[in-house]
Write a protein that holds these residues in place. Structure first.
Motif, short mmCIF file in Angstrom:
data_model
loop_
_atom_site.label_atom_id
_atom_site.label_comp_id
_atom_site.label_asym_id
_atom_site.label_seq_id
_atom_site.Cartn_x
_atom_site.Cartn_y
_atom_site.Cartn_z
N ASP A 2 0.84 -1.19 0.00
CA ASP A 2 0.00 0.00 0.00
C ASP A 2 0.88 1.25 0.00
O ASP A 2 1.79 1.39 0.82
N HIS A 3 0.61 2.17 -0.93
CA HIS A 3 1.50 3.33 -1.06
C HIS A 3 1.52 4.19 0.18
O HIS A 3 2.53 4.82 0.49
N LYS A 4 0.41 4.20 0.94
CA LYS A 4 0.36 5.05 2.12
C LYS A 4 1.24 4.48 3.23
O LYS A 4 1.99 5.20 3.89
N ARG A 5 1.16 3.16 3.42
CA ARG A 5 1.99 2.54 4.45
C ARG A 5 3.46 2.63 4.07
O ARG A 5 4.32 2.89 4.92
N LEU A 6 3.77 2.39 2.79
CA LEU A 6 5.17 2.51 2.37
C LEU A 6 5.65 3.94 2.56
O LEU A 6 6.76 4.18 3.01
N GLY A 7 4.77 4.89 2.25
CA GLY A 7 5.13 6.29 2.43
C GLY A 7 5.44 6.59 3.89
O GLY A 7 6.46 7.22 4.20
N VAL A 8 4.57 6.11 4.78
CA VAL A 8 4.80 6.34 6.20
C VAL A 8 6.09 5.67 6.65
O VAL A 8 6.90 6.26 7.39
N MET A 9 6.33 4.46 6.17
CA MET A 9 7.55 3.76 6.58
C MET A 9 8.80 4.50 6.09
O MET A 9 9.80 4.61 6.81
N TYR A 10 8.74 5.01 4.86
CA TYR A 10 9.86 5.82 4.35
C TYR A 10 10.15 6.98 5.29
O TYR A 10 11.29 7.25 5.68
N VAL A 11 9.09 7.72 5.64
CA VAL A 11 9.29 8.94 6.43
C VAL A 11 9.79 8.58 7.84
O VAL A 11 10.71 9.21 8.37
#
Lengths: 311, 559
Positions: free
Chosen positions: B32-41
């Motif tokens: 999921d792009h949102k979870r990956l985004g949060v993990m990146y940040v």
């Protein structure tokens, strides 16, 4: 860079005044507009919550703040180019003093090919009279990694790159000592790679050259120390002209005591520091490539007694 | 940030699993792009704390002349790992993390075009980051205890050769960047494809939010700039392990070639990091000024111009290399030219604020500080483009001050603003405004205290990367002042972490649209469901929510 004594450094200060004038003017204008927008248009208590008028853009205004910066860039670029060519493009004058500077981890080898002089960490040059300039032209080479030659009061940086020969020049107008240091990270002791330029009046420079051209002093009282020196691995790296020592990996020691500092500027060149240096260079300069020679105190006394005769 | 875990943890109504391991498992396998985004940040912020600690020790060592807090070797490792971390493990993951999260939401898409590739990009980055830090344990390999790379973050040849860098620390540096580079290219391709093919109905290129436009430019630059870096890293690997001589000057290799390769990546990289900052403030400033962005087409054009010019300025890092007057002049020209589109953006942001009703919530405070600090950074950039002046300033503390104004004063400030702005969307909770103001003021004062004096130190002749300096050089005072800024910045970060921790547990519910904003991500719930939008949105202008809130005066006719 604020107290230039040589033409390239003078030119850079001159140019920097123009550049600072431009950028400070831009800063004042833009910052003032921003502060005005922030203060004037902040939401005030009692705001009725209505949206302000929506302004989508303006071709005229966009054009204005595109063209004005463009004009500034043109002026700045043309000025810059003129200075680049004046400093970097200068051809050597015939008969000018030529010096070759070789960067090593972490010291400077300084050779005067036309004069037969080799020294280290101190660049001696004659003062240059603006009416009859006697510039010094520098050839920069490296024996190992990249270093950068920088004495701020004389000229900007020129990198010292293995496998590439770079050029620079200076024409200092005031006698004195000017300190610089390696400006490109070159390993463990990058911080301990200082360089001093010593600018002499003409006659004094000639005397210095004459003294440097002589062979090493031969003082009979120091023969015991000299024998220790020549019997140890010292001579694998160091040269002392007039003795069997002819190593090239370390600084030439023929006139060691004519230099102000030890270890490329890490300590004043006194008898005590010299003793400490020979005993264990890493104590003064951690990571220095000269090994501690593990000599006995007696040998050390002899070595130091010999080295201090190398005037 | 799974406050309402069930809403984002149970795709398509699957049974909700509980327990730490089960939830961790869901995060590990997610595409999921949102979870990956949060993990990146989150990962980027974790590395930011580590890099900050390293910087703290560096400043402690330099606080006074002749200090001996750390040995020269440890100092060299610290600044190498600090720089590498900040660029590759903080800057890149945070800006791409935000893009991951925001781009699909802003264009009304359900996910990125290649969700699995997206997950690959994230894990490649994290693996690369761990590889770099693993060198602290294993860098010297058979030579003894642990070590870390100590060749500087741009690792100039031939210092990286076997002769000058024995052991394996340089190899860890090399491999970690190689791995992360693949991840960045993958994510960039993903962003480009998504933006070009998955926009919702009505969203023409000319109606894309500026954030999306700028991330498109960033992804384009990354695709062009990363492969040369990877190529150079592979050449270095060949040099170190198979006896090739690309950069081995003792055998006729070229030290200057490494610099061209590195900066051909390195300078676009500055814009790869900085344009996302522009992208974030281009969303924040209009919303908090309550005005439409001024000159949308011009900002898009300026972003494209920056993208093109950014590929042509790399050798301005090499003015002292001895490239000769014609080349030096050419790169001075391209560098000065890039100031024009950058200036256009600043003018447009200020014009957006002009005539508005500016609300100084925390995101806007950070955006305002960004404006001033980025103005400084841009102007010192002009100074550095003046080649003869550059000969004095390059590799001095002036350059250190310049790029910290760019990457901290401009980028990190906008990232903090963006976190305050989008945190409510990602978690459903508002961060505290009171703590936010403490965070802002402590960080702004601390940052300027540390980095403003460095300009002066550079002009006084202090070279960068020296582990100590003698007292008689006259650099003591300003070094001490610079170090005094560190505790303030550390306190700011502590306030920030407290703010996040308390907001996650008992922050005020945010609602869908806490800032009264205008782009599509604010139409869905906070946090958004796995499918993002219950019905595919249709837009008719650049500000779909403005149209919705002001049916009497929609944007369309004005564009």
């Amino acid at each position: 860079m604020f107290a230039p004594v040589s033409t390239p450094a003078f030119a850079i200060r001159e140019l920097s005044i123009l550049v600072f004038a431009i950028v400070i003017a831009i800063f004042v204008v833009v910052a003032a507009l921003t502060v005005y927008a922030i203060v004037r248009y902040r939401r005030r208590p009692g705001d009725d919550g209505r949206e302000p008028p929506q302004v989508y853009g303006s071709a005229q205004i966009e054009l204005a703040w595109t063209v004005v910066p463009f004009l500034i860039v043109i002026v700045l670029f043309l000025t810059t180019a003129r200075y680049i060519f004046a400093i970097e493009g200068r051809a050597p004058t015939p008969g000018a003093l030529e010096v070759t500077i070789v960067g090593h981890q972490w010291w400077w080898e300084i050779r005067y090919p036309g004069l037969g002089v080799v020294t280290a960490n101190e660049l001696h040059v004659p003062v240059s009279d603006p009416a009859r300039p006697t510039p010094t032209f520098l050839t920069l080479q490296s024996a190992d990694v990249i270093h950068s030659f920088w004495i701020p009061q004389l000229a900007g940086k020129t990198d010292v790159i293995p496998g590439k020969t770079n050029r620079s020049w200076i024409d200092p107008r005031t006698p004195g000592v000017y300190v610089g240091q390696c400006a490109e990270f070159c390993g463990l002791q990058h911080a301990g790679m200082l360089l001093r330029a010593i600018v002499h009046p003409k006659e004094e420079f000639d005397r210095w050259v004459a003294a440097q051209r002589t062979m090493a002093a031969d003082v009979p009282a120091a023969h015991a120390g000299r024998d220790v020196f020549t019997s140890l691995a010292c001579i694998n790296c160091h040269a002392v002209r007039g003795t069997p020592a002819n190593g090239v990996f370390g600084p030439d020691l023929t006139h060691l005591m004519s230099r102000d500092t030890l270890g490329a500027g890490v300590a004043p060149n006194t008898r005590e520091n010299l003793r400490a240096w020979v005993r264990d260079p890493a104590a003064l300069k951690p990571g220095a490539l000269m090994p501690a020679m593990q000599v006995s105190d007696e040998q050390l006394d002899g070595l130091v007694a010999y080295l201090v005769t190398l005037r | 940030m799974s406050v309402r875990a069930p809403t984002i943890a149970a795709p398509d109504g699957a049974t909700v699993r509980t327990g730490v391991l089960a939830r961790a498992h869901e995060w590990v396998v997610t595409v999921d792009h949102k979870r990956l985004g949060v993990m990146y940040v989150v990962a980027g912020l974790a590395f930011f704390l580590i890099a900050g600690l390293e910087a703290g020790v560096i400043r402690w060592q330099l606080a006074v002349a002749g200090n001996t807090v750390v040995s020269p070797q440890v100092f060299n490792r610290l600044f190498t790992v600090h720089g590498t971390t900040m660029i590759f493990l903080v800057g890149i993951p945070i800006v791409f993390g935000f893009a991951n999260y925001l781009v699909p939401l802003m264009i009304g898409a359900r996910d990125l075009a290649f969700p699995r590739l997206n997950a690959f990009g994230f894990w490649a980055f994290l693996f690369g980051g761990c590889l770099l830090y693993f060198s602290f344990l294993a860098g010297d390999g058979l030579y003894g205890a642990g070590s870390a790379p100590d060749v500087g973050w741009f690792a100039y040849a031939p210092l990286t050769g076997r002769a000058f860098s024995p052991g394996n620390s340089t190899d860890y540096w090399n491999l970690s960047i190689l791995v992360m580079g693949f991840g960045t290219v993958a994510t960039s391709i993903n962003l480009i494809t998504t933006t070009l093919t998955m926009r919702c109905r009505g969203m023409t290129l000319g109606r894309m939010p500026l954030y999306v436009w700028m991330m498109l430019v960033v992804a384009g630059m990354a695709v062009l700039a990363m492969p040369p870096l990877s190529a150079a890293q592979i050449m270095l690997l060949l040099d170190r392990f198979l006896g090739a001589h690309f950069f081995d000057t003792q055998a006729g290799g070229s030290a200057v070639m490494w610099q061209h390769f590195f900066w051909f990546f390195g300078h676009p990289e500055v814009y790869i990091l900085m344009v996302p900052g522009f992208a974030m403030v281009s969303e924040i400033i209009p919303v908090f000024s309550r005005k439409v962005i001024f000159g949308y087409p011009m900002i898009v054009a300026a972003s494209l111009a920056i993208g093109f010019l950014a590929m042509t300025v790399w050798a301005h890092h090499m003015f002292a290399v001895g490239m000769g007057a014609p080349l030096n002049s050419a790169f001075a020209a391209s560098t000065m030219l890039i100031a024009i589109p950058t200036g256009i953006k600043i003018f447009n942001w200020v014009a957006t604020m002009y005539g508005g009703r500016i609300r100084f919530a925390t995101p806007m405070l950070f955006a305002c500080a960004f404006l001033f600090q980025f103005l400084c950074a841009g102007l010192t950039g002009i100074i550095l483009s003046v080649v003869p002046f550059n000969w004095q300033l390059t590799d001095s503390y002036f350059v250190v001050a310049h790029f910290h104004f760019v990457l901290v004063g401009a980028l990190i400030f906008t990232v903090f603003g963006a976190i305050y702005y989008w945190f409510p969307k990602a978690t459903g909770r508002l961060l505290s405004e009171r703590l936010g103001r403490w965070h802002f003021w402590l960080f702004a004062v601390g940052f300027n205290l540390t980095f403003l004096p460095m300009h002066w130190l550079g002009m006084l002749g202090m070279p960068r990367r020296i582990y100590t300096y003698p007292a008689e050089r006259g650099w003591d005072l300003w070094n001490l002042v610079a170090t005094l800024g560190v505790p303030l910045q550390a306190a700011a970060i502590a306030v920030f972490l407290v703010n996040i921790a308390t907001a996650l547990r008992r922050g005020k519910p945010a609602g869908d649209d806490p800032w009264d904003a205008w782009t599509l991500e604010w139409t869905t719930t906070s946090p958004p469901p796995p499918y993002n939008f219950a019905t595919a949105p249709v837009v008719e202008s650049r500000r779909p929510l403005w149209d919705l809130k002001h049916p009497d005066d929609p944007d369309g006719p004005h564009e």
